[in-house]
Design a protein around this motif. Structure first.
Motif, PDB file in Angstrom:
ATOM      1  N   ALA A   1      -2.520  -2.311  -4.290  1.00 21.94           N
ATOM      2  CA  ALA A   1      -3.564  -2.888  -3.440  1.00 21.94           C
ATOM      3  C   ALA A   1      -3.523  -4.399  -3.567  1.00 21.94           C
ATOM      4  O   ALA A   1      -3.905  -4.960  -4.601  1.00 21.94           O
ATOM      5  CB  ALA A   1      -4.938  -2.361  -3.855  1.00 21.94           C
TER       6      ALA A   1
ATOM      7  N   VAL B   1     -16.107   0.171  -6.976  1.00 20.96           N
ATOM      8  CA  VAL B   1     -15.122   1.119  -6.447  1.00 20.96           C
ATOM      9  C   VAL B   1     -15.646   2.546  -6.590  1.00 20.96           C
ATOM     10  O   VAL B   1     -15.554   3.361  -5.659  1.00 20.96           O
ATOM     11  CB  VAL B   1     -13.762   0.944  -7.162  1.00 20.96           C
ATOM     12  CG1 VAL B   1     -12.810   2.071  -6.783  1.00 20.96           C
ATOM     13  CG2 VAL B   1     -13.155  -0.415  -6.825  1.00 20.96           C
TER      14      VAL B   1
ATOM     15  N   VAL C   1     -15.054  -1.078  -0.101  1.00 21.44           N
ATOM     16  CA  VAL C   1     -15.785  -1.799  -1.144  1.00 21.44           C
ATOM     17  C   VAL C   1     -16.276  -3.122  -0.562  1.00 21.44           C
ATOM     18  O   VAL C   1     -15.490  -3.901  -0.027  1.00 21.44           O
ATOM     19  CB  VAL C   1     -14.892  -2.062  -2.371  1.00 21.44           C
ATOM     20  CG1 VAL C   1     -15.611  -2.944  -3.382  1.00 21.44           C
ATOM     21  CG2 VAL C   1     -14.482  -0.739  -3.001  1.00 21.44           C
TER      22      VAL C   1
ATOM     23  N   PRO D   1      -7.717  -0.495  -8.638  1.00 21.22           N
ATOM     24  CA  PRO D   1      -9.021   0.152  -8.427  1.00 21.22           C
ATOM     25  C   PRO D   1      -9.465   1.021  -9.597  1.00 21.22           C
ATOM     26  O   PRO D   1     -10.662   1.154  -9.865  1.00 21.22           O
ATOM     27  CB  PRO D   1      -8.794   1.001  -7.167  1.00 21.22           C
ATOM     28  CG  PRO D   1      -7.626   0.354  -6.471  1.00 21.22           C
ATOM     29  CD  PRO D   1      -6.756  -0.167  -7.578  1.00 21.22           C
TER      30      PRO D   1
ATOM     31  N   ARG E   1       0.830  -1.206   0.000  1.00 24.21           N
ATOM     32  CA  ARG E   1       0.000   0.000   0.000  1.00 24.21           C
ATOM     33  C   ARG E   1       0.861   1.251   0.000  1.00 24.21           C
ATOM     34  O   ARG E   1       0.544   2.249  -0.668  1.00 24.21           O
ATOM     35  CB  ARG E   1      -0.927  -0.018   1.207  1.00 24.21           C
ATOM     36  CG  ARG E   1      -2.098  -0.984   1.059  1.00 24.21           C
ATOM     37  CD  ARG E   1      -2.953  -1.065   2.302  1.00 24.21           C
ATOM     38  NE  ARG E   1      -4.048  -2.016   2.117  1.00 24.21           N
ATOM     39  CZ  ARG E   1      -4.802  -2.473   3.102  1.00 24.21           C
ATOM     40  NH1 ARG E   1      -4.585  -2.077   4.351  1.00 24.21           N
ATOM     41  NH2 ARG E   1      -5.776  -3.347   2.856  1.00 24.21           N
TER      42      ARG E   1
ATOM     43  N   LEU F   1     -10.906   1.259   0.805  1.00 24.64           N
ATOM     44  CA  LEU F   1     -11.884   1.970  -0.027  1.00 24.64           C
ATOM     45  C   LEU F   1     -13.324   1.632   0.354  1.00 24.64           C
ATOM     46  O   LEU F   1     -14.263   2.138  -0.265  1.00 24.64           O
ATOM     47  CB  LEU F   1     -11.656   1.635  -1.504  1.00 24.64           C
ATOM     48  CG  LEU F   1     -10.262   1.960  -2.058  1.00 24.64           C
ATOM     49  CD1 LEU F   1     -10.168   1.557  -3.525  1.00 24.64           C
ATOM     50  CD2 LEU F   1      -9.946   3.443  -1.883  1.00 24.64           C
TER      51      LEU F   1
ATOM     52  N   LEU G   1      -9.212  -4.159  -1.070  1.00 24.94           N
ATOM     53  CA  LEU G   1      -9.942  -2.894  -1.238  1.00 24.94           C
ATOM     54  C   LEU G   1     -10.564  -2.396   0.063  1.00 24.94           C
ATOM     55  O   LEU G   1     -11.368  -1.454   0.036  1.00 24.94           O
ATOM     56  CB  LEU G   1     -11.034  -3.068  -2.298  1.00 24.94           C
ATOM     57  CG  LEU G   1     -10.546  -3.407  -3.714  1.00 24.94           C
ATOM     58  CD1 LEU G   1     -11.729  -3.584  -4.658  1.00 24.94           C
ATOM     59  CD2 LEU G   1      -9.599  -2.335  -4.232  1.00 24.94           C
TER      60      LEU G   1
ATOM     61  N   VAL H   1      -5.207  -5.772  -7.010  1.00 26.20           N
ATOM     62  CA  VAL H   1      -6.341  -5.121  -7.664  1.00 26.20           C
ATOM     63  C   VAL H   1      -5.933  -3.730  -8.117  1.00 26.20           C
ATOM     64  O   VAL H   1      -5.265  -2.990  -7.370  1.00 26.20           O
ATOM     65  CB  VAL H   1      -7.544  -5.019  -6.701  1.00 26.20           C
ATOM     66  CG1 VAL H   1      -8.749  -4.403  -7.419  1.00 26.20           C
ATOM     67  CG2 VAL H   1      -7.910  -6.389  -6.137  1.00 26.20           C
TER      68      VAL H   1
END
Length: 769
Positions: free
Chosen positions: A449, A763, A747, A631, A444, A745, A742, A629
């Motif tokens: 991610a 997202v 999600v 995003p 990160r 975020l 995620l 991932v």
């Protein structure tokens, strides 16, 4: 014989033939005068047939016959193969629809011509007029009180509830309760070889021989005998090489009956080979379910109660009953103690392709529901995800473990053996779970991610009641193993030969396995439900053991103190004195006049095995996925995938690992890219492989497989099934990994597949909230 073959990593005997192009598929079967079939399929999801005019099509070049619905009226409907007491409106398809079509792609008429091209061209001259009817194109459409109806009896096929304990009461009292809704979308089996069937009628003998891609040759044989009104012994089903099955080829389709029907009527060989478009359009599908789930926990993370209410899309018909949602309903608890559980399923008809088992058969949905809820609960409770699972796992000393539910075989769902904590420990260690939080934070900090996800599963395998095997030794000493099951890549020719070679103490090269030919054995069930390793191998061991006893008894008339070694029966301690196994077979097969076989035994050095099982065996395992991932684009990359599998004693670890690899690949496709899509009129929108994406080699990371072995006490070999286990946990493990990646975020992952667009939209939606 030297080293024991059972349990050895023997290379697949089939592969030399298959990778050099010497495999023999239905499309390779040719006969003089062969005719070809093309199928007119309904262009509407729901419509009334107003008029059928075959006159112009019958005049087209090369056309020999056109079969219209009226020609098949006397054949009636295809049967309900798996009845269930909860079915309130069981609907099975007519052989050809007489008045109403119920899904786009349903077979309506057949054109028979001298060549496949001529048959296909003549379809354009076939005049069929339809009156479109309102289509039930989704579960939402089906559940509308004022909406259209698929069948006159209504859109509800089945409602069924099972309870263990008092879920409602305990949920009301639980300190922590989570609620979520999940959606699993439709997918397909998508075998490399499409469905195909070829038939030849012998009028002199009154017999029909059928070459088929079926997974269930014995079932097809029984149904053909019924529909053609001839004895079963007059029907021979031959399955040679089959390019994948995955469940949809275990079903009996209209073409499976009509092609042999036409071969007899026309007194010429007839063949139908499905196009890829037809395979996408008309072959049975699976997965589509909506789940509303509640789960209650004590403060320490113990599961108190769980309730799952879900709706299952049956498609237009239920030839295999409601086996898929039943399997989902009883699989949700998985390897965990759930003392109070209530599940209600509602199976609904829609104007879409019928749903029948596809690899995993309702269980990937169940694993997804439980494993996603456990990750959500771990976050809510502030408990490590592995620790939460450990706290709720059934322990090794608790087996056999009665879940308290009635399973698909109408018997109790009772786990036979396992070591679930060890599987979880092994997968967590192999994937590096202890050090992953630091790895995730470093990623990160670098703008990446990444996430780690786990999923555990229990799978009922070895569905009974039996599977037939016949072992025969001929006078040349060759050993033939006839199986009632067809092979679509499961390596039956290798594993069954390993079992028989050990029992008869003969070299592997001396054994020929003939799978899925009904001329070799009269009774069987089929290749599905991860059952062949359990049932066929056990029957093979029994039949070979009987042959061994018979051979020793016959040879005892000529020798004494005997042992069977390396294909010879010899006097113990005097290997020079003995009889070859082929010599014994010659005595048994063609005894001299006046000579009686010992004990008045039947002639021939052969035996059949039909070993019955009291209940299903239960495989299990734990999987872990590491993903990255993007995003901004919704792209998910699999970085690592680790599986720890327990399928009991392994006949051949190499074959087991191949099955697990294939299952994981299927699960990865279900998780990320495979989705059957219909529009609002019930028309297929993903009708090519450009639209229906399949996983490619580049989509799969290196797959790391480990084994925990807890033999099943239910059969003498200790084996459990392995064909589907890789598929069950993969979507859940990947979904949990994506959610982990995620999490900053916010999600929430509640559906499969996580296509790029779907994840990108999630997202974006989370960013707006």
């Amino acid at each position: 014989m030297g080293e024991r073959l059972f349990g050895a990593r023997v290379r697949r005997r089939e592969d030399g033939r298959l990778v050099t192009g010497r495999g023999r598929y239905v499309a390779d079967v040719t006969h003089p005068g062969l005719l070809h079939v093309a199928v007119h399929r309904s262009p509407y999801a729901h419509a009334r047939i107003v008029r059928v005019d075959p006159a112009e099509a019958r005049c087209q070049p090369g056309v020999v016959h056109v079969m219209v619905p009226a020609d098949a009226a006397a054949l009636g409907r295809l049967p309900l193969l798996v009845p269930h007491a909860s079915l309130v409106t069981p609907a099975c398809p007519e052989m050809l629809p007489q008045e109403v079509v119920s899904y786009a792609g349903q077979a309506v008429a057949l054109v028979v011509a001298e060549s496949a091209a001529q048959a296909e061209d003549a379809l354009d001259a076939l005049r069929i007029e339809y009156e479109p009817l309102p289509a039930v194109a989704s579960l939402d459409d089906a559940l509308r009180p004022d909406g259209p109806r698929v069948h006159s009896g209504g859109n509800v096929a089945s409602r069924f509830t099972q309870r263990v304990g008092d879920a409602a009461g305990e949920l009301a009292r639980a300190p922590v309760v989570l609620r979520e809704r999940f959606h699993l979308h439709r997918g397909a089996g998508m075998a490399m070889e499409t469905r195909a069937i070829s038939a030849r009628w012998d009028a002199d003998l009154g017999q029909i021989t059928v070459w088929s891609t079926t997974q269930a040759p014995q079932i097809l044989r029984r149904l053909l005998a019924r529909y053609l009104a001839i004895p079963e012994h007059a029907v021979r089903i031959v399955t040679q090489d089959i390019g994948g099955g995955f469940g949809p080829k275990a079903i009996v389709y209209a073409e499976d009956i009509l092609v042999p029907f036409l071969a007899r009527a026309l007194e010429r060989p007839v063949r139908f080979v499905e196009t890829r478009r037809e395979h996408l359009l008309a072959v049975t599908q699976e997965r589509d379910q909506w789940h509303d789930v509640e789960i209650g926990f004590a403060r320490d993370g113990r599961i108190v109660a769980m309730r799952d209410t879900f709706t299952h899309d049956c498609g237009a018909f239920v030839s295999w009953g409601v086996i898929v949602p039943i399997l989902t309903s009883v699989t949700v608890p998985g390897p965990y103690r759930v003392p109070n559980y209530e599940v209600t399923l509602t199976a609904i008809y829609t104007n879409r392709v019928p749903v029948t088992p596809v690899r995993g058969a309702g269980r990937p949905q169940a694993v997804f529901v439980m494993e996603r809820m456990l990750d959500l609960a771990a976050e809510r409770l502030g408990i490590d995800r592995v620790g939460l699972r450990e706290r709720n796992l059934i322990q090794p000393e608790e087996f056999p473990y009665d879940v308290g539910l009635v399973s698909r075989d109408n018997g109790p769902r009772r786990y036979d053996s396992g070591n679930y904590p060890e599987c979880l420990r092994r997968v967590a260690e192999a994937v590096g779970a202890a050090g992953f939080p630091e790895e995730r934070e470093r990623a990160r900090a670098a703008g990446r991610a990444i996430g780690l996800g786990f999923a555990l599963f229990v799978e009922d395998t070895g569905l009974g009641p039996y599977e037939g095997i016949r072992v025969r030794v001929d006078p040349l000493g060759r050993v033939f193993v006839f199986s009632g099951t067809s092979s679509q890549g499961q390596a039956h020719e290798t594993t069954l030969a390993q079992v028989v070679a050990d029992e008869l103490s003969v070299p592997l090269a001396q054994i020929t396995v003939i799978p899925g030919d009904t001329a070799g054995i009269s009774y069987g069930v089929g290749t599905f439900a991860s059952r062949v390793g359990v049932l066929a191998s056990t029957s093979a061991a029994h039949a070979a053991s009987e042959v061994r006893k018979k051979a020793l008894a016959i040879a005892a008339d000529h020798l004494e103190d005997l042992v069977l070694e390396d294909g010879r029966i010899v006097v113990r301690g005097a290997p020079g004195r003995g009889l070859a196994l082929g010599d014994v077979a010659a005595i048994a097969t063609a005894p001299r006049p006046g000579y009686a076989l010992p004990g008045a035994m039947d002639p021939g050095l052969e035996a059949a095995g039909y070993v019955h099982v009291p209940q299903s065996t239960y495989s299990n395992g734990a999987h872990a996925a590491v993903v990255e991932v993007e995003p901004e684009t919704g792209v998910v990359r699999l970085l690592r995938y680790v599986a720890v599998d327990d399928c009991g004693t392994m006949i051949n670890p190499l074959v087991v690992e191949g099955q697990i690899h294939g299952g994981i690949a299927h699960g990865i496709g279900n998780a990320l890219i495979e989705e059957i899509v219909y529009d609002a009129a019930g028309q297929l929108a993903t009708g090519t492989l450009m639209d229906y994406a399949l996983p490619r080699a580049a989509d799969l990371p290196p797959l790391e497989v480990h084994h925990v072995i807890t033999p099943s006490p239910l059969n003498p070999l200790g084996v459990k099934g392995a064909g589907e286990g890789g598929t069950l946990p993969a979507p859940a493990a990947i979904a949990n990994a994506v959610a982990d990646a995620l999490r900053p975020l916010r999600v929430v992952v509640t559906e499969m597949p996580l296509t790029r667009e779907r994840l990108w939209r999630r997202v974006r939606a989370a960013a707006r909230d």
